[in-house]
Design an enzyme around this catalytic site. Structure first.
Site, mmCIF file in Angstrom:
data_model
loop_
_atom_site.group_PDB
_atom_site.id
_atom_site.type_symbol
_atom_site.label_atom_id
_atom_site.label_comp_id
_atom_site.label_asym_id
_atom_site.label_seq_id
_atom_site.Cartn_x
_atom_site.Cartn_y
_atom_site.Cartn_z
ATOM 1 N N GLU A 39 -18.234 123.956 114.780
ATOM 2 C CA GLU A 39 -18.750 123.388 113.529
ATOM 3 C C GLU A 39 -18.709 121.860 113.629
ATOM 4 O OE1 GLU A 39 -16.431 123.469 109.960
ATOM 5 O OE2 GLU A 39 -18.189 123.070 108.709
ATOM 6 N N GLU A 64 -14.790 116.699 113.758
ATOM 7 C CA GLU A 64 -14.953 115.876 112.551
ATOM 8 C C GLU A 64 -14.716 114.419 112.930
ATOM 9 O OE1 GLU A 64 -15.888 116.024 109.180
ATOM 10 O OE2 GLU A 64 -15.485 113.907 109.492
ATOM 11 N N ASP A 91 -16.636 111.990 117.466
ATOM 12 C CA ASP A 91 -18.080 112.095 117.247
ATOM 13 C C ASP A 91 -18.577 113.294 118.056
ATOM 14 O OD1 ASP A 91 -20.855 111.838 117.297
ATOM 15 O OD2 ASP A 91 -20.786 109.661 117.338
ATOM 16 N N ASP A 114 -24.797 114.535 106.526
ATOM 17 C CA ASP A 114 -25.120 113.336 105.753
ATOM 18 C C ASP A 114 -26.590 112.982 105.986
ATOM 19 O OD1 ASP A 114 -22.363 112.754 104.897
ATOM 20 O OD2 ASP A 114 -22.011 112.412 107.021
ATOM 21 N N LYS A 118 -31.034 105.270 104.326
ATOM 22 C CA LYS A 118 -31.581 103.941 104.632
ATOM 23 C C LYS A 118 -32.210 103.935 106.023
ATOM 24 C CE LYS A 118 -28.539 101.340 101.679
ATOM 25 N NZ LYS A 118 -27.239 100.708 101.561
ATOM 26 N N ASP A 150 -28.845 120.933 101.127
ATOM 27 C CA ASP A 150 -29.255 121.124 99.734
ATOM 28 C C ASP A 150 -30.171 119.985 99.294
ATOM 29 O OD1 ASP A 150 -26.680 119.670 100.040
ATOM 30 O OD2 ASP A 150 -27.030 119.202 97.932
HETATM 31 C C1 SAM Z 1 -21.738 115.737 103.915
HETATM 32 S S1 SAM Z 1 -20.287 116.164 104.802
HETATM 33 C C2 SAM Z 1 -20.406 117.947 104.812
HETATM 34 C C3 SAM Z 1 -19.077 118.579 104.994
HETATM 35 C C4 SAM Z 1 -19.057 120.117 105.082
HETATM 36 N N1 SAM Z 1 -19.827 120.577 106.227
HETATM 37 C C5 SAM Z 1 -19.528 120.760 103.815
HETATM 38 O O1 SAM Z 1 -20.615 121.360 103.819
HETATM 39 O O2 SAM Z 1 -18.800 120.703 102.803
HETATM 40 C C6 SAM Z 1 -20.678 115.736 106.479
HETATM 41 C C7 SAM Z 1 -19.461 115.700 107.381
HETATM 42 O O3 SAM Z 1 -19.891 115.433 108.717
HETATM 43 C C8 SAM Z 1 -18.996 114.477 109.296
HETATM 44 N N2 SAM Z 1 -19.738 113.821 110.399
HETATM 45 C C9 SAM Z 1 -20.767 112.940 110.293
HETATM 46 N N3 SAM Z 1 -21.213 112.572 111.507
HETATM 47 C C10 SAM Z 1 -20.458 113.241 112.420
HETATM 48 C C11 SAM Z 1 -20.422 113.271 113.853
HETATM 49 N N4 SAM Z 1 -21.281 112.536 114.585
HETATM 50 N N5 SAM Z 1 -19.504 114.069 114.458
HETATM 51 C C12 SAM Z 1 -18.623 114.808 113.727
HETATM 52 N N6 SAM Z 1 -18.602 114.802 112.364
HETATM 53 C C13 SAM Z 1 -19.500 114.045 111.720
HETATM 54 C C14 SAM Z 1 -18.654 113.572 108.137
HETATM 55 O O4 SAM Z 1 -17.484 112.808 108.368
HETATM 56 C C15 SAM Z 1 -18.477 114.596 107.005
HETATM 57 O O5 SAM Z 1 -17.176 115.139 106.988
#
Ligand code: SAM
Length: 246
Positions: A39, A64, A91, A114, A118, A150
Protein backbone atom coordinates in the site's frame (compact mmCIF):
# COMPACT_ATOMS: atom_id res chain seq x y z
CA UNK A 1 15.92 -9.22 2.18
CA UNK A 2 17.89 -8.99 -1.05
CA UNK A 3 18.01 -5.51 -2.64
CA UNK A 4 17.76 -4.68 -6.35
CA UNK A 5 20.08 -2.49 -8.43
CA UNK A 6 17.47 -0.14 -9.76
CA UNK A 7 17.15 2.56 -12.36
CA UNK A 8 14.73 5.11 -10.99
CA UNK A 9 11.77 6.59 -12.84
CA UNK A 10 11.76 10.32 -13.58
CA UNK A 11 8.99 10.90 -11.06
CA UNK A 12 11.17 11.40 -8.03
CA UNK A 13 10.92 14.99 -6.88
CA UNK A 14 11.97 14.92 -3.26
CA UNK A 15 15.07 12.80 -3.09
CA UNK A 16 17.37 13.58 -0.22
CA UNK A 17 20.83 12.30 0.58
CA UNK A 18 20.85 9.11 2.60
CA UNK A 19 17.33 8.05 1.71
CA UNK A 20 18.34 4.95 -0.25
CA UNK A 21 20.70 3.95 2.54
CA UNK A 22 17.85 4.31 5.06
CA UNK A 23 15.63 2.04 2.99
CA UNK A 24 18.46 -0.49 2.68
CA UNK A 25 19.03 -0.41 6.45
CA UNK A 26 15.32 -0.98 7.06
CA UNK A 27 15.28 -3.88 4.58
CA UNK A 28 18.29 -5.52 6.22
CA UNK A 29 16.20 -6.13 9.34
CA UNK A 30 13.02 -7.35 7.63
CA UNK A 31 11.81 -10.41 5.76
CA UNK A 32 9.12 -10.06 3.14
CA UNK A 33 7.68 -13.52 2.42
CA UNK A 34 5.70 -13.75 -0.84
CA UNK A 35 2.99 -13.11 -1.86
CA UNK A 36 3.44 -9.39 -1.12
CA UNK A 37 0.84 -6.60 -1.26
CA UNK A 38 2.07 -2.99 -1.08
CA UNK A 39 0.00 0.00 0.00
CA UNK A 40 1.47 3.36 -1.06
CA UNK A 41 0.55 6.18 1.32
CA UNK A 42 -0.71 4.15 4.27
CA UNK A 43 -1.06 7.30 6.43
CA UNK A 44 -2.49 6.24 9.85
CA UNK A 45 -2.83 2.66 8.65
CA UNK A 46 -6.48 1.75 8.90
CA UNK A 47 -6.47 -0.02 5.50
CA UNK A 48 -3.07 -1.64 6.11
CA UNK A 49 -4.05 -3.15 9.45
CA UNK A 50 -7.46 -4.36 8.26
CA UNK A 51 -5.94 -5.85 5.09
CA UNK A 52 -3.16 -7.62 7.01
CA UNK A 53 -5.80 -9.10 9.35
CA UNK A 54 -8.00 -10.15 6.40
CA UNK A 55 -5.12 -11.70 4.38
CA UNK A 56 -2.87 -13.49 6.91
CA UNK A 57 -1.21 -15.54 4.14
CA UNK A 58 0.13 -12.35 2.47
CA UNK A 59 2.84 -9.91 3.55
CA UNK A 60 1.28 -6.43 3.56
CA UNK A 61 3.80 -3.58 3.30
CA UNK A 62 2.77 0.03 3.87
CA UNK A 63 5.09 2.68 2.43
CA UNK A 64 4.40 6.11 3.88
CA UNK A 65 6.50 9.17 3.07
CA UNK A 66 5.66 10.85 6.39
CA UNK A 67 8.14 9.09 8.61
CA UNK A 68 6.43 9.98 11.87
CA UNK A 69 3.23 8.28 10.70
CA UNK A 70 5.25 5.26 9.55
CA UNK A 71 7.03 4.95 12.91
CA UNK A 72 3.75 5.13 14.84
CA UNK A 73 2.10 2.60 12.55
CA UNK A 74 5.07 0.25 12.74
CA UNK A 75 4.79 0.29 16.54
CA UNK A 76 1.02 -0.28 16.36
CA UNK A 77 1.22 -3.31 14.06
CA UNK A 78 3.80 -4.85 16.38
CA UNK A 79 1.63 -4.17 19.47
CA UNK A 80 -1.38 -5.67 17.72
CA UNK A 81 0.54 -8.81 16.71
CA UNK A 82 0.04 -8.31 12.98
CA UNK A 83 3.04 -10.45 12.06
CA UNK A 84 2.42 -10.19 8.30
CA UNK A 85 2.36 -6.34 8.28
CA UNK A 86 5.44 -4.20 7.60
CA UNK A 87 5.73 -0.40 7.52
CA UNK A 88 8.45 1.62 5.81
CA UNK A 89 8.83 5.39 6.11
CA UNK A 90 10.03 6.38 2.63
CA UNK A 91 9.06 7.68 -0.80
CA UNK A 92 7.44 4.75 -2.58
CA UNK A 93 9.06 5.82 -5.85
CA UNK A 94 12.46 5.10 -4.31
CA UNK A 95 11.44 2.10 -2.24
CA UNK A 96 9.62 0.07 -4.91
CA UNK A 97 12.57 -0.11 -7.35
CA UNK A 98 15.05 -0.83 -4.57
CA UNK A 99 13.10 -3.44 -2.62
CA UNK A 100 11.35 -5.53 -5.22
CA UNK A 101 12.49 -7.67 -8.15
CA UNK A 102 10.49 -7.39 -11.36
CA UNK A 103 7.38 -9.59 -11.51
CA UNK A 104 7.36 -10.15 -7.75
CA UNK A 105 4.31 -8.34 -6.31
CA UNK A 106 0.76 -9.64 -6.12
CA UNK A 107 -0.97 -6.30 -5.58
CA UNK A 108 -0.20 -2.57 -5.24
CA UNK A 109 -2.74 -0.13 -3.75
CA UNK A 110 -2.72 3.63 -4.38
CA UNK A 111 -5.74 4.81 -2.42
CA UNK A 112 -6.92 8.41 -2.40
CA UNK A 113 -3.58 9.90 -3.44
CA UNK A 114 -2.92 13.60 -2.93
CA UNK A 115 -4.16 15.43 -6.06
CA UNK A 116 -1.40 18.10 -6.12
CA UNK A 117 -3.52 20.69 -7.93
CA UNK A 118 -0.98 23.44 -8.47
CA UNK A 119 0.69 23.15 -11.84
CA UNK A 120 4.14 23.54 -10.31
CA UNK A 121 3.38 20.62 -7.97
CA UNK A 122 1.80 18.38 -10.59
CA UNK A 123 5.06 16.41 -11.01
CA UNK A 124 4.40 15.07 -7.52
CA UNK A 125 1.24 13.29 -8.64
CA UNK A 126 2.02 9.66 -8.08
CA UNK A 127 -0.39 8.44 -10.73
CA UNK A 128 1.53 9.13 -13.95
CA UNK A 129 2.82 7.14 -16.96
CA UNK A 130 6.22 6.46 -15.34
CA UNK A 131 4.48 5.22 -12.18
CA UNK A 132 2.34 2.82 -14.23
CA UNK A 133 5.44 1.44 -15.93
CA UNK A 134 7.20 1.00 -12.59
CA UNK A 135 4.21 -0.83 -11.10
CA UNK A 136 3.81 -2.96 -14.24
CA UNK A 137 7.50 -3.94 -13.90
CA UNK A 138 7.07 -4.99 -10.28
CA UNK A 139 3.73 -6.81 -10.54
CA UNK A 140 3.56 -10.48 -11.42
CA UNK A 141 1.68 -11.28 -14.59
CA UNK A 142 -1.94 -11.27 -13.43
CA UNK A 143 -1.05 -9.04 -10.43
CA UNK A 144 -3.09 -5.91 -9.74
CA UNK A 145 -2.86 -2.18 -9.19
CA UNK A 146 -5.86 -0.78 -7.28
CA UNK A 147 -6.46 2.97 -7.40
CA UNK A 148 -9.26 4.94 -5.75
CA UNK A 149 -10.15 8.60 -5.57
CA UNK A 150 -13.08 10.71 -4.45
CA UNK A 151 -11.95 13.73 -6.49
CA UNK A 152 -13.74 13.90 -9.82
CA UNK A 153 -11.07 15.80 -11.80
CA UNK A 154 -8.48 13.36 -10.46
CA UNK A 155 -10.66 10.48 -11.75
CA UNK A 156 -10.70 12.21 -15.15
CA UNK A 157 -6.92 12.58 -14.90
CA UNK A 158 -6.54 8.85 -14.14
CA UNK A 159 -8.70 8.02 -17.14
CA UNK A 160 -6.54 10.26 -19.34
CA UNK A 161 -3.30 8.66 -18.10
CA UNK A 162 -4.46 5.02 -18.33
CA UNK A 163 -4.16 4.79 -22.14
CA UNK A 164 -0.45 5.73 -21.76
CA UNK A 165 0.25 2.08 -20.99
CA UNK A 166 -0.76 -1.10 -22.75
CA UNK A 167 0.60 -3.19 -19.91
CA UNK A 168 -2.28 -2.85 -17.45
CA UNK A 169 -5.85 -3.87 -18.34
CA UNK A 170 -8.82 -2.35 -16.54
CA UNK A 171 -10.86 -5.20 -15.05
CA UNK A 172 -14.33 -5.30 -13.51
CA UNK A 173 -15.97 -7.80 -11.15
CA UNK A 174 -16.78 -10.96 -13.12
CA UNK A 175 -13.89 -10.48 -15.61
CA UNK A 176 -11.30 -13.26 -15.95
CA UNK A 177 -8.57 -11.03 -14.44
CA UNK A 178 -10.59 -9.92 -11.41
CA UNK A 179 -8.61 -10.58 -8.15
CA UNK A 180 -10.02 -13.22 -5.84
CA UNK A 181 -8.74 -11.22 -2.84
CA UNK A 182 -10.94 -8.21 -3.79
CA UNK A 183 -13.60 -9.27 -1.32
CA UNK A 184 -11.06 -8.74 1.50
CA UNK A 185 -10.34 -5.08 0.68
CA UNK A 186 -11.25 -2.84 3.61
CA UNK A 187 -12.14 0.84 3.32
CA UNK A 188 -9.47 3.44 4.06
CA UNK A 189 -9.96 6.28 6.54
CA UNK A 190 -10.59 8.71 3.68
CA UNK A 191 -13.05 6.35 2.04
CA UNK A 192 -15.08 5.94 5.25
CA UNK A 193 -15.30 9.72 5.61
CA UNK A 194 -16.35 10.27 2.00
CA UNK A 195 -18.93 7.50 1.84
CA UNK A 196 -20.40 8.47 5.25
CA UNK A 197 -20.96 11.95 3.77
CA UNK A 198 -22.64 10.37 0.72
CA UNK A 199 -19.78 11.26 -1.64
CA UNK A 200 -18.71 9.22 -4.68
CA UNK A 201 -15.64 7.02 -4.99
CA UNK A 202 -14.01 6.10 -8.30
CA UNK A 203 -12.19 2.76 -8.31
CA UNK A 204 -9.83 1.39 -10.95
CA UNK A 205 -8.54 -2.19 -10.79
CA UNK A 206 -5.75 -2.84 -13.30
CA UNK A 207 -4.38 -6.28 -14.15
CA UNK A 208 -0.81 -6.74 -15.41
CA UNK A 209 -0.99 -8.49 -18.79
CA UNK A 210 2.77 -9.17 -19.03
CA UNK A 211 3.50 -6.94 -22.04
CA UNK A 212 7.05 -5.46 -21.99
CA UNK A 213 7.88 -1.76 -21.63
CA UNK A 214 7.54 0.33 -24.75
CA UNK A 215 10.44 2.55 -25.94
CA UNK A 216 8.03 5.29 -27.01
CA UNK A 217 8.25 8.54 -24.97
CA UNK A 218 5.40 9.23 -22.57
CA UNK A 219 2.77 11.60 -23.99
CA UNK A 220 2.37 15.06 -22.41
CA UNK A 221 -0.79 15.33 -20.29
CA UNK A 222 -2.45 18.75 -20.29
CA UNK A 223 -2.92 19.43 -16.57
CA UNK A 224 -5.14 22.46 -17.26
CA UNK A 225 -7.84 19.98 -18.25
CA UNK A 226 -8.09 18.81 -14.63
CA UNK A 227 -8.70 21.93 -12.51
CA UNK A 228 -9.19 21.90 -8.75
CA UNK A 229 -12.90 21.63 -7.90
CA UNK A 230 -14.38 24.72 -6.20
CA UNK A 231 -15.92 22.73 -3.34
CA UNK A 232 -14.22 20.11 -1.21
CA UNK A 233 -14.72 16.61 -2.63
CA UNK A 234 -17.81 14.99 -1.14
CA UNK A 235 -19.63 18.32 -0.60
CA UNK A 236 -21.55 18.20 -3.86
CA UNK A 237 -23.30 15.42 -5.77
CA UNK A 238 -21.09 14.18 -8.61
CA UNK A 239 -21.54 15.87 -11.96
CA UNK A 240 -21.41 12.40 -13.53
CA UNK A 241 -21.85 8.92 -12.24
CA UNK A 242 -18.67 7.34 -10.80
CA UNK A 243 -17.36 4.39 -12.78
CA UNK A 244 -17.44 2.22 -9.71
CA UNK A 245 -18.69 2.71 -6.22
CA UNK A 246 -16.57 1.33 -3.39
C1 SAM B 1 -4.53 11.77 0.90
S1 SAM B 1 -3.58 10.69 1.91
C2 SAM B 1 -4.55 9.19 1.79
C3 SAM B 1 -4.31 8.30 2.95
C4 SAM B 1 -5.04 6.94 2.94
N1 SAM B 1 -4.63 6.15 1.79
C5 SAM B 1 -6.52 7.10 2.98
O1 SAM B 1 -7.19 6.80 1.98
O2 SAM B 1 -7.05 7.49 4.04
C6 SAM B 1 -2.17 10.32 0.91
C7 SAM B 1 -1.04 9.67 1.69
O3 SAM B 1 0.01 9.33 0.78
C8 SAM B 1 1.26 9.69 1.39
N2 SAM B 1 2.23 9.86 0.28
C9 SAM B 1 2.27 10.87 -0.63
N3 SAM B 1 3.28 10.68 -1.51
C10 SAM B 1 3.89 9.52 -1.16
C11 SAM B 1 5.02 8.79 -1.67
N4 SAM B 1 5.70 9.24 -2.74
N5 SAM B 1 5.37 7.64 -1.05
C12 SAM B 1 4.69 7.19 0.04
N6 SAM B 1 3.63 7.85 0.58
C13 SAM B 1 3.23 8.98 0.00
C14 SAM B 1 0.93 10.95 2.14
O4 SAM B 1 1.89 11.26 3.14
C15 SAM B 1 -0.44 10.59 2.74
O5 SAM B 1 -0.32 9.88 3.95
Amino acid sequence: MELQTPTFPDLITRYRAGELEDIAAWAATRTMPAPVHVEIGSNRGRFLKDLAAALPSRTVLGIEIRRKFAELLDAEVKDEGLDNARVLGADAMLALPLLFADASLECVYLLFPDPWWKKRHAKRRLFAPAFLDLVADKLKIGGHLVVKTDVEPYASFIEAVLPCTERLDLVEPGDAGWPEHAESWPATTRERKVTAAGGPVWRYVLCNNGKPRSDAPYPEIDLDRFPKPEAEPGDNPPARRPRHRG
